[in-house]
Structure formats: structure tokens, C-alpha cells
Motif scaffolding. Sequence first.
Motif, PDB file in Angstrom:
ATOM      1  N   ARG A  27      76.546  36.515  91.210  1.00  0.00           N
ATOM      2  CA  ARG A  27      75.292  36.308  90.478  1.00  0.00           C
ATOM      3  C   ARG A  27      75.466  35.142  89.520  1.00  0.00           C
ATOM      4  O   ARG A  27      76.520  34.990  88.900  1.00  0.00           O
ATOM      5  N   LYS A  28      74.425  34.361  89.382  1.00  0.00           N
ATOM      6  CA  LYS A  28      74.459  33.218  88.478  1.00  0.00           C
ATOM      7  C   LYS A  28      74.605  33.716  87.047  1.00  0.00           C
ATOM      8  O   LYS A  28      73.870  34.587  86.609  1.00  0.00           O
ATOM      9  N   VAL A  29      75.583  33.156  86.321  1.00  0.00           N
ATOM     10  CA  VAL A  29      75.822  33.536  84.933  1.00  0.00           C
ATOM     11  C   VAL A  29      75.678  32.343  83.985  1.00  0.00           C
ATOM     12  O   VAL A  29      75.854  32.486  82.787  1.00  0.00           O
ATOM     13  N   GLY A  30      75.371  31.190  84.537  1.00  0.00           N
ATOM     14  CA  GLY A  30      75.192  29.980  83.744  1.00  0.00           C
ATOM     15  C   GLY A  30      75.081  28.796  84.686  1.00  0.00           C
ATOM     16  O   GLY A  30      75.165  28.957  85.903  1.00  0.00           O
ATOM     17  N   PRO A  31      74.908  27.607  84.133  1.00  0.00           N
ATOM     18  CA  PRO A  31      74.816  26.426  84.994  1.00  0.00           C
ATOM     19  C   PRO A  31      76.096  26.247  85.823  1.00  0.00           C
ATOM     20  O   PRO A  31      77.194  26.213  85.260  1.00  0.00           O
ATOM     21  N   MET A  88      51.933  33.671  86.553  1.00  0.00           N
ATOM     22  CA  MET A  88      52.390  32.642  87.486  1.00  0.00           C
ATOM     23  C   MET A  88      52.981  31.450  86.752  1.00  0.00           C
ATOM     24  O   MET A  88      53.874  30.785  87.261  1.00  0.00           O
ATOM     25  N   LEU A  89      52.501  31.168  85.546  1.00  0.00           N
ATOM     26  CA  LEU A  89      52.984  30.022  84.795  1.00  0.00           C
ATOM     27  C   LEU A  89      54.203  30.340  83.940  1.00  0.00           C
ATOM     28  O   LEU A  89      54.889  29.437  83.485  1.00  0.00           O
ATOM     29  N   ALA A  90      54.496  31.602  83.726  1.00  0.00           N
ATOM     30  CA  ALA A  90      55.630  31.988  82.891  1.00  0.00           C
ATOM     31  C   ALA A  90      56.923  31.587  83.579  1.00  0.00           C
ATOM     32  O   ALA A  90      57.083  31.767  84.783  1.00  0.00           O
ATOM     33  N   PRO A  91      57.870  31.020  82.829  1.00  0.00           N
ATOM     34  CA  PRO A  91      59.133  30.618  83.448  1.00  0.00           C
ATOM     35  C   PRO A  91      59.951  31.837  83.866  1.00  0.00           C
ATOM     36  O   PRO A  91      59.935  32.856  83.194  1.00  0.00           O
ATOM     37  N   ALA A  92      60.651  31.704  84.982  1.00  0.00           N
ATOM     38  CA  ALA A  92      61.538  32.779  85.439  1.00  0.00           C
ATOM     39  C   ALA A  92      62.788  32.777  84.576  1.00  0.00           C
ATOM     40  O   ALA A  92      63.242  31.725  84.148  1.00  0.00           O
ATOM     41  N   PRO A  93      63.368  33.929  84.290  1.00  0.00           N
ATOM     42  CA  PRO A  93      64.590  33.960  83.486  1.00  0.00           C
ATOM     43  C   PRO A  93      65.730  33.292  84.240  1.00  0.00           C
ATOM     44  O   PRO A  93      65.846  33.419  85.453  1.00  0.00           O
ATOM     45  N   LEU A  94      66.595  32.583  83.523  1.00  0.00           N
ATOM     46  CA  LEU A  94      67.710  31.880  84.144  1.00  0.00           C
ATOM     47  C   LEU A  94      68.770  32.853  84.634  1.00  0.00           C
ATOM     48  O   LEU A  94      69.239  32.763  85.756  1.00  0.00           O
ATOM     49  N   MET A  95      69.152  33.794  83.809  1.00  0.00           N
ATOM     50  CA  MET A  95      70.239  34.686  84.173  1.00  0.00           C
ATOM     51  C   MET A  95      69.745  35.763  85.132  1.00  0.00           C
ATOM     52  O   MET A  95      68.670  36.295  84.970  1.00  0.00           O
ATOM     53  N   GLY A  96      70.553  36.061  86.128  1.00  0.00           N
ATOM     54  CA  GLY A  96      70.225  37.131  87.043  1.00  0.00           C
ATOM     55  C   GLY A  96      69.377  36.697  88.220  1.00  0.00           C
ATOM     56  O   GLY A  96      69.139  37.477  89.116  1.00  0.00           O
ATOM     57  N   THR A  97      68.930  35.464  88.230  1.00  0.00           N
ATOM     58  CA  THR A  97      68.191  34.966  89.384  1.00  0.00           C
ATOM     59  C   THR A  97      68.887  33.716  89.878  1.00  0.00           C
ATOM     60  O   THR A  97      69.454  32.954  89.102  1.00  0.00           O
TER      61      THR A  97
END
Length: 134
Positions: free
Chosen positions: A82-86, A11-20
Motif C-alpha cells: 500500500r502506498k505510504v508516501g511519495p 466529485m470535486l473533493a480530492p481523494a486522500p493520498l494515503m491508502g489509495t
Amino acid sequence: MIAFLSAAAMMLAPAPLMGTTATHDMPIGLWQNPKGTIRVRTMPCGDALCGAIAGATATAEADARDAGITNLIGIELLKDYRKVGPDRWAGTVYVPDMGHSFSSRIVQVAPDTLKISGCLIGGWLCKSQIWKRV
């Protein structure tokens, strides 16, 4: 106890930025192309961004009819971005008057401004437009 610690760590692990893509990160709203001939409503589609035509001028409708499309309103113009960056998404754009889909990128250059690019041949030969929030 080990099961509890494993669950807590997950639950505390950060979610990956790419693909979400969280909804609050998406450029959700009503957008107009540079000529003002169509308006597209963007929305989340699962964890992707999509957009359907919500309004069109008589000229845009006529161009679509010439391409064999009887009703422009409701056509999904933006698909599976899909998100590929900021502030950047990659997906597919459908161009109704050409009757084709192209690989595409969206860059949100400002809160009320999107740069939408459609590209041929794997990201080469791109054409971009600046869309404004309505």
C-alpha cells in the motif's frame, strides 16, 4: 438542487493520498534482483501492488527446491503493498528459500530502480536490495 450540489462537491473533493494507489503511481513492470537470479513482474492487485516470480535461474530454482518449493515461477513474492508516501509502499515480501514472509517496504529511487527492504520485528533489523527494471 441540494442533492446535485452534494454530488458535485463529492466529485470535486480530492481523494486522500494515503491508502489509495492509482495504477500510474505504481512501479509496474518486470524487475530483477541484484544477483540476476529472479525476475518479478509487479502489477496492481485491487488498490495494492503485488508481484509474482516470472523468471528464475537454475540456481534459484535449486535453492527453492531445497526449501521445499517445487515450482518457483508464479509464486507471489510481493504482497499487498500500500502506498505510504511519495514513491513508497509497505507490504509483505515472501522469501522462498527461507519459506517465510517479512514486513517490507519498497522505495522507488529512480524510474528503473527499486529499493526493497525486508524487516524482522516490526520494522527493525532490515535487509535491503536494489532491484533494476528489466
